[in-house]
Enzyme design. Structure first.
Site, short mmCIF file in Angstrom:
data_model
loop_
_atom_site.label_atom_id
_atom_site.label_comp_id
_atom_site.label_asym_id
_atom_site.label_seq_id
_atom_site.Cartn_x
_atom_site.Cartn_y
_atom_site.Cartn_z
N GLN A 40 43.98 43.19 11.69
CA GLN A 40 43.40 42.67 12.92
C GLN A 40 44.28 42.91 14.14
OE1 GLN A 40 42.44 38.56 12.20
NE2 GLN A 40 41.16 39.04 10.43
N CYS A 41 44.98 44.01 14.16
CA CYS A 41 45.91 44.33 15.24
C CYS A 41 45.28 45.36 16.16
CB CYS A 41 47.20 44.89 14.61
SG CYS A 41 48.45 45.41 15.78
#
Length: 167
Positions: A40-41
């Site tokens: 989720q970066c």
């Protein structure tokens, strides 16, 4: 002999995504790119895409990419190992091995990561700064280069090619 300090990446044992031990000596003779990954970066899409491109291009020439999920940066890898595998393999068609989730900094950092950091400190000290820090390890298990999270995998292709061409 057991007290001998570990000087090569090949001296370490890590856990795979199913919790099984993996002796990194199985990668002797391979060029390794070791990366701490997160799902989720902001860097996820570009890194996974380019890592897969590098792997497809060079896996038959001796490149292995070892991905270690880590939730220490902005809690951007909250899933369990199964969810992480599903994400990487389905969304990005990642074929390279994804290992057990690890800490890369602090007292509980994985021994492999302590070794990587002590071999190649970063610009601002040893600690890993963010997701997708990359370490290039030669065929003998020596850490030869460290790249920042913002360094795109394709931009290090020339270093990979050069090391693959050496004996």
């Amino acid at each position: 002999m057991a007290s001998q300090s570990k000087t090569s990446v090949h001296d370490f044992t890590v856990k795979d995504a199913k919790g099984q031990d993996v002796d990194l000596s199985i990668y002797k003779g391979k060029l390794l790119l070791i990366v701490n990954v997160a799902s989720q970066c902001g860097l996820t899409n570009s890194n996974y895409t380019e890592l897969s491109q590098l792997y497809d291009k060079y896996k038959n020439q001796g490149l292995e990419i070892l991905a270690f999920p880590c939730n220490q940066f902005g809690a951007q890898e909250p899933g369990d190992n199964e969810q992480i595998q599903e994400f990487a393999c389905t969304r990005f068609k990642a074929e390279f091995p994804i290992f057990d989730k690890v800490d890369v900094n602090g007292d509980n950092a994985a021994p492999l990561y302590k070794h990587l950091k002590s071999s190649k400190g970063g610009l601002f000290g040893d600690s890993i700064k963010w997701n997708f820090s990359k370490f290039l390890v030669d065929k003998e298990g020596n850490v030869v280069e460290r790249y920042a999270p913002t360094t795109s995998p394709l931009s290090i292709e020339k270093d990979i090619k050069k090391l693959l061409e050496t004996a």
